[in-house]
Design a protein around this motif. Sequence first.
Motif, PDB file in Angstrom:
ATOM      1  N   ILE A 168       0.842  -1.196   0.000  1.00  0.00           N
ATOM      2  CA  ILE A 168       0.000   0.000   0.000  1.00  0.00           C
ATOM      3  C   ILE A 168       0.878   1.247   0.000  1.00  0.00           C
ATOM      4  CG2 ILE A 168      -1.571   1.337   1.473  1.00  0.00           C
ATOM      5  CD1 ILE A 168      -2.898  -1.176   2.251  1.00  0.00           C
ATOM      6  N   ASP A 169       0.520   2.176  -0.860  1.00  0.00           N
ATOM      7  CA  ASP A 169       1.214   3.469  -0.925  1.00  0.00           C
ATOM      8  C   ASP A 169       2.574   3.444  -1.608  1.00  0.00           C
ATOM      9  OD1 ASP A 169      -0.759   4.976   0.043  1.00  0.00           O
ATOM     10  OD2 ASP A 169       0.054   5.208   2.063  1.00  0.00           O
ATOM     11  N   HIS A 170       2.971   2.317  -2.128  1.00  0.00           N
ATOM     12  CA  HIS A 170       4.246   2.315  -2.829  1.00  0.00           C
ATOM     13  C   HIS A 170       4.117   2.831  -4.263  1.00  0.00           C
ATOM     14  CE1 HIS A 170       6.986  -0.194  -0.024  1.00  0.00           C
ATOM     15  NE2 HIS A 170       6.220   0.641   0.632  1.00  0.00           N
ATOM     16  N   GLY A 171       2.852   3.057  -4.673  1.00  0.00           N
ATOM     17  CA  GLY A 171       2.667   3.763  -5.935  1.00  0.00           C
ATOM     18  C   GLY A 171       2.093   2.962  -7.086  1.00  0.00           C
ATOM     19  N   LYS A 172       1.415   1.867  -6.766  1.00  0.00           N
ATOM     20  CA  LYS A 172       0.869   1.041  -7.833  1.00  0.00           C
ATOM     21  C   LYS A 172      -0.136   1.792  -8.701  1.00  0.00           C
ATOM     22  CE  LYS A 172      -2.202  -1.564  -6.771  1.00  0.00           C
ATOM     23  NZ  LYS A 172      -3.155  -2.478  -6.209  1.00  0.00           N
ATOM     24  N   SER A 173      -1.117   2.440  -8.051  1.00  0.00           N
ATOM     25  CA  SER A 173      -2.151   3.120  -8.842  1.00  0.00           C
ATOM     26  C   SER A 173      -1.559   4.254  -9.660  1.00  0.00           C
ATOM     27  CB  SER A 173      -3.245   3.671  -7.934  1.00  0.00           C
ATOM     28  OG  SER A 173      -3.697   2.670  -7.071  1.00  0.00           O
ATOM     29  N   THR A 174      -0.619   4.968  -9.072  1.00  0.00           N
ATOM     30  CA  THR A 174      -0.001   6.076  -9.799  1.00  0.00           C
ATOM     31  C   THR A 174       0.736   5.546 -11.026  1.00  0.00           C
ATOM     32  OG1 THR A 174       0.340   7.071  -7.628  1.00  0.00           O
ATOM     33  CG2 THR A 174       1.409   8.152  -9.477  1.00  0.00           C
ATOM     34  N   LEU A 175       1.420   4.437 -10.857  1.00  0.00           N
ATOM     35  CA  LEU A 175       2.156   3.854 -11.984  1.00  0.00           C
ATOM     36  C   LEU A 175       1.189   3.362 -13.066  1.00  0.00           C
ATOM     37  CD1 LEU A 175       4.930   3.079 -13.117  1.00  0.00           C
ATOM     38  CD2 LEU A 175       4.678   0.854 -12.003  1.00  0.00           C
TER      39      LEU A 175
ATOM     40  N   ARG B 227     -10.476   5.882   1.115  1.00  0.00           N
ATOM     41  CA  ARG B 227      -9.508   5.233   1.986  1.00  0.00           C
ATOM     42  C   ARG B 227      -8.187   5.019   1.275  1.00  0.00           C
ATOM     43  NH1 ARG B 227     -11.679   1.670   6.356  1.00  0.00           N
ATOM     44  NH2 ARG B 227     -13.691   2.551   6.819  1.00  0.00           N
ATOM     45  N   GLY B 228      -8.172   5.311  -0.006  1.00  0.00           N
ATOM     46  CA  GLY B 228      -6.926   5.195  -0.744  1.00  0.00           C
ATOM     47  C   GLY B 228      -6.401   3.776  -0.827  1.00  0.00           C
ATOM     48  N   ILE B 229      -7.286   2.821  -0.912  1.00  0.00           N
ATOM     49  CA  ILE B 229      -6.820   1.453  -1.040  1.00  0.00           C
ATOM     50  C   ILE B 229      -7.559   0.766  -2.168  1.00  0.00           C
ATOM     51  CG2 ILE B 229      -6.016   0.934   1.275  1.00  0.00           C
ATOM     52  CD1 ILE B 229      -8.911  -0.026   1.766  1.00  0.00           C
ATOM     53  N   THR B 230      -6.922  -0.222  -2.730  1.00  0.00           N
ATOM     54  CA  THR B 230      -7.524  -0.931  -3.842  1.00  0.00           C
ATOM     55  C   THR B 230      -8.139  -2.216  -3.315  1.00  0.00           C
ATOM     56  OG1 THR B 230      -5.577  -0.156  -4.975  1.00  0.00           O
ATOM     57  CG2 THR B 230      -6.996  -1.634  -6.177  1.00  0.00           C
ATOM     58  N   ILE B 231      -9.388  -2.457  -3.638  1.00  0.00           N
ATOM     59  CA  ILE B 231     -10.036  -3.657  -3.130  1.00  0.00           C
ATOM     60  C   ILE B 231     -10.335  -4.670  -4.226  1.00  0.00           C
ATOM     61  CG2 ILE B 231     -11.918  -4.602  -1.770  1.00  0.00           C
ATOM     62  CD1 ILE B 231     -12.317  -1.707  -0.745  1.00  0.00           C
TER      63      ILE B 231
ATOM     64  N   LEU C 219      12.003   0.052  -8.944  1.00  0.00           N
ATOM     65  CA  LEU C 219      12.244   0.962  -7.828  1.00  0.00           C
ATOM     66  C   LEU C 219      11.510   2.260  -8.109  1.00  0.00           C
ATOM     67  CD1 LEU C 219      15.963   0.007  -7.703  1.00  0.00           C
ATOM     68  CD2 LEU C 219      14.224  -0.637  -6.023  1.00  0.00           C
ATOM     69  N   ASN C 220      10.494   2.535  -7.332  1.00  0.00           N
ATOM     70  CA  ASN C 220       9.653   3.710  -7.583  1.00  0.00           C
ATOM     71  C   ASN C 220      10.027   4.861  -6.642  1.00  0.00           C
ATOM     72  OD1 ASN C 220       7.543   5.197  -8.742  1.00  0.00           O
ATOM     73  ND2 ASN C 220       6.082   4.538  -7.172  1.00  0.00           N
ATOM     74  N   LYS C 221       9.513   6.012  -6.951  1.00  0.00           N
ATOM     75  CA  LYS C 221       9.690   7.241  -6.151  1.00  0.00           C
ATOM     76  C   LYS C 221      11.138   7.682  -6.091  1.00  0.00           C
ATOM     77  CE  LYS C 221       5.611   6.320  -3.304  1.00  0.00           C
ATOM     78  NZ  LYS C 221       4.884   6.598  -2.089  1.00  0.00           N
ATOM     79  N   VAL C 222      11.882   7.462  -7.186  1.00  0.00           N
ATOM     80  CA  VAL C 222      13.276   7.878  -7.171  1.00  0.00           C
ATOM     81  C   VAL C 222      13.414   9.404  -7.192  1.00  0.00           C
ATOM     82  CG1 VAL C 222      14.213   5.757  -8.169  1.00  0.00           C
ATOM     83  CG2 VAL C 222      13.472   7.601  -9.675  1.00  0.00           C
ATOM     84  N   ASP C 223      12.290  10.102  -7.415  1.00  0.00           N
ATOM     85  CA  ASP C 223      12.361  11.573  -7.374  1.00  0.00           C
ATOM     86  C   ASP C 223      12.498  12.094  -5.951  1.00  0.00           C
ATOM     87  OD1 ASP C 223       9.152  12.554  -6.736  1.00  0.00           O
ATOM     88  OD2 ASP C 223       9.539  10.492  -7.302  1.00  0.00           O
ATOM     89  N   LEU C 224      12.158  11.270  -4.971  1.00  0.00           N
ATOM     90  CA  LEU C 224      12.225  11.741  -3.590  1.00  0.00           C
ATOM     91  C   LEU C 224      13.686  11.878  -3.156  1.00  0.00           C
ATOM     92  CD1 LEU C 224       9.472   9.561  -1.846  1.00  0.00           C
ATOM     93  CD2 LEU C 224       9.348  11.994  -2.412  1.00  0.00           C
TER      94      LEU C 224
ATOM     95  N   VAL D 110      12.204   4.338 -11.443  1.00  0.00           N
ATOM     96  CA  VAL D 110      11.145   5.175 -12.011  1.00  0.00           C
ATOM     97  C   VAL D 110      10.571   6.128 -10.977  1.00  0.00           C
ATOM     98  CG1 VAL D 110      10.449   3.308 -13.574  1.00  0.00           C
ATOM     99  CG2 VAL D 110       9.157   3.697 -11.498  1.00  0.00           C
ATOM    100  N   SER D 111       9.915   7.137 -11.497  1.00  0.00           N
ATOM    101  CA  SER D 111       9.069   7.963 -10.655  1.00  0.00           C
ATOM    102  C   SER D 111       7.700   7.945 -11.308  1.00  0.00           C
ATOM    103  CB  SER D 111       9.591   9.394 -10.574  1.00  0.00           C
ATOM    104  OG  SER D 111       8.559  10.209 -10.053  1.00  0.00           O
ATOM    105  N   ALA D 112       6.774   7.234 -10.682  1.00  0.00           N
ATOM    106  CA  ALA D 112       5.430   7.177 -11.247  1.00  0.00           C
ATOM    107  C   ALA D 112       4.820   8.570 -11.234  1.00  0.00           C
ATOM    108  CB  ALA D 112       4.575   6.207 -10.443  1.00  0.00           C
ATOM    109  N   LYS D 113       5.282   9.379 -10.301  1.00  0.00           N
ATOM    110  CA  LYS D 113       4.717  10.721 -10.162  1.00  0.00           C
ATOM    111  C   LYS D 113       5.155  11.633 -11.305  1.00  0.00           C
ATOM    112  CE  LYS D 113       4.169  14.227  -6.633  1.00  0.00           C
ATOM    113  NZ  LYS D 113       4.598  14.566  -5.266  1.00  0.00           N
ATOM    114  N   THR D 114       6.449  11.670 -11.614  1.00  0.00           N
ATOM    115  CA  THR D 114       6.913  12.573 -12.665  1.00  0.00           C
ATOM    116  C   THR D 114       6.938  11.888 -14.029  1.00  0.00           C
ATOM    117  OG1 THR D 114       9.229  11.927 -12.447  1.00  0.00           O
ATOM    118  CG2 THR D 114       8.455  13.699 -10.990  1.00  0.00           C
TER     119      THR D 114
END
Length: 599
Positions: free
Chosen positions: A16-23, A53-57, A133-138, A164-168
């Motif tokens: 959770i929160d590691h960025g699946k949906s964003t990716l 709730r920000g979760i995938t069901i 490896l996600n969120k490398v922009d942080l 990768v950075s799913a965000k950028t």
Amino acid sequence: MTDITHIRNFSIIAHIDHGKSTLADRFIQVCGGLSDRELKEQVLDSMDLERERGITIKAQSVTLYYTARNGETYQLNFIDTPGHVDFSYEVSRSLSACEGALLVVDAAQGVEAQSVANCYTAIEQDLEVLPVLNKVDLPQAEPDRVAEEIEEIIGLDALDACHVSAKTGVGVPDLLEQLIERIPAPQGDREERLQALIIDSWFDNYMGVISLVRIRYGRLKKGDKIHVKSTGQNHVVDSLGIFTPKRKETKVLEAGEVGWVSATIKDIKGAPVGDTLTHANTPDVAMLPGFKKVKPQVYAGMFPVNADDYEDFRDALGKLALNDASLFYEPENSDALGFGFRVGFLGMLHMEIIHERLEREYDLDLITTAPTVVYELLLSDGETIYVDNPSELPEGNKIEEFREPIARVNILTPQEYVGNVITLCTERRGEQINLQYLGKQISLTYDIPMAEVVLDFFDRLKSASRGYASLEYAFERFQPAKLVKVDVLINGDKVDALAMICHLDHSAHRGRVLTEKMKELVPRQMFDVAIQAAIGSKIIARQTVKALRKNVTAKCYGGDVSRKKKLLQKQKEGKKRMKQVGNVEIPQAAFLAVLKVDD
Ligand SMILES: Nc1nc2c(ncn2[C@@H]2O[C@H](COP(=O)(O)OP(=O)(O)OP(=O)(O)O)[C@@H](O)[C@H]2O)c(=O)[nH]1
């Protein structure tokens, strides 16, 4: 129509929160599936509650067309998986439709227990797993350290994992190229007899049951007469297609592809998840290996506050169950709360979600009783029974052996919190099975009674480790234990809906804290209310809610009418979630007070 060599079916495994949906959204954008505006809303989590709730069901899928650097166009079928531990069984289901999976790890956080478990499931199912490896922009991202961790903990080669950075969007095109290259194309002859796997089924108000299917062999067209293997029923396909992510009709689904099918089936039991579809004229096609059935881990009573709502409540449960094969319910009758249902859930989150949906979408006021796990009892006459409701426990002298469910719990925690985590596991009657250093993390394995795990263990673990430790668990076995039933008495009367089962050594403490908590929660009445906890006929704790001396509205008399009305209105609203037990009003919170006993 896409040649089977140009199809890639994959899932994303991520904590959770590691960025699946964003990716996933980023993939959709790169492949042109949605406009920028549509992308603003994360598309994959479709239920409101999920988004809040920000979760995938629920597992869903998206079909994308990606033109690779070699100039060829590929069909990518991304099958979503839920992230929360309560729903981990759905993961293996989604994986079974794929040839590969992306293991997305937050490079600022590191590997989490649940991803490890899901990753092993993928490897067992022979999937090609690509670490990402996600969120490398942080600024705090440490991709190299995390890559090492992936190698140490999971044993996957992460040397050439994409950064990768799913965000950028950085690194996403390279990842898509790697995906095309490394994940194998599906196999399956399109001229063979139809064999398709039902990955998921849900109920749509307009179309009836829609199933998400993976075609293994052959092809499926509109108008085809299909045969559901397990039920033996035949149906006519009235539409089929893909998700782009919007539902889009197509003419045919062929071996290797993933898509939806609607055949005017009225009930999801008519298209069971894990079942095999074929054509009506080839009913002897082999059954594909299905999925293991999930059993609810916790049960709770749910009762309408207003007895008149019983019928509506039953209908609402029926409707929810149409889309949730893991939701179990049967009628229950409580002396204190009247007619309701005993409902089985996968875990506490599942329970909260169902409760919230019933109240929100079906406008019901419900009282939920404290959840309990399933116990195994050996009776003196040699019979073995299972009990999921403390009030249905046989007399003490009829019980030969009381056995509780034990969970095998795997925890990953950074070293600095290991002391706290071990303390927590010990408090929860855990037995250490293994402890292993893996880089900067420690992997712990414990056997802990399920009752101690399902309720709030996850939250405790998070607070014991500042959110860093992660958890994964599964039922292991039943084991004899010194368990007792603690009854709660209100003004001398046993309230069945408040009874609980707990370990003898904890019972005195739990009884005391429970009565204290209830004292805070039960509103003062016109008379004293005695709250007692008892084991058999022995009272182990007592508290008194003192009588109310003044009339709440008295001071408004003769004065401001609207203020008085307001006050009464407020009282009425407060009452909504109360239940009259004998002559005492008990609020919802008091029924769940047992969950707060360890606060
Ligand atoms: N800085 C940064 N933040 C990211 C990146 N990818 C995702 N996030 C953020 O991380 C948070 C969680 O991302 P989600 O995509 O919702 O995570 P998820 O894994 O889908 O979560 P579940 O749906 O609950 O399983 C969000 O606030 C995202 O904006 C990234 O590459 N960089």
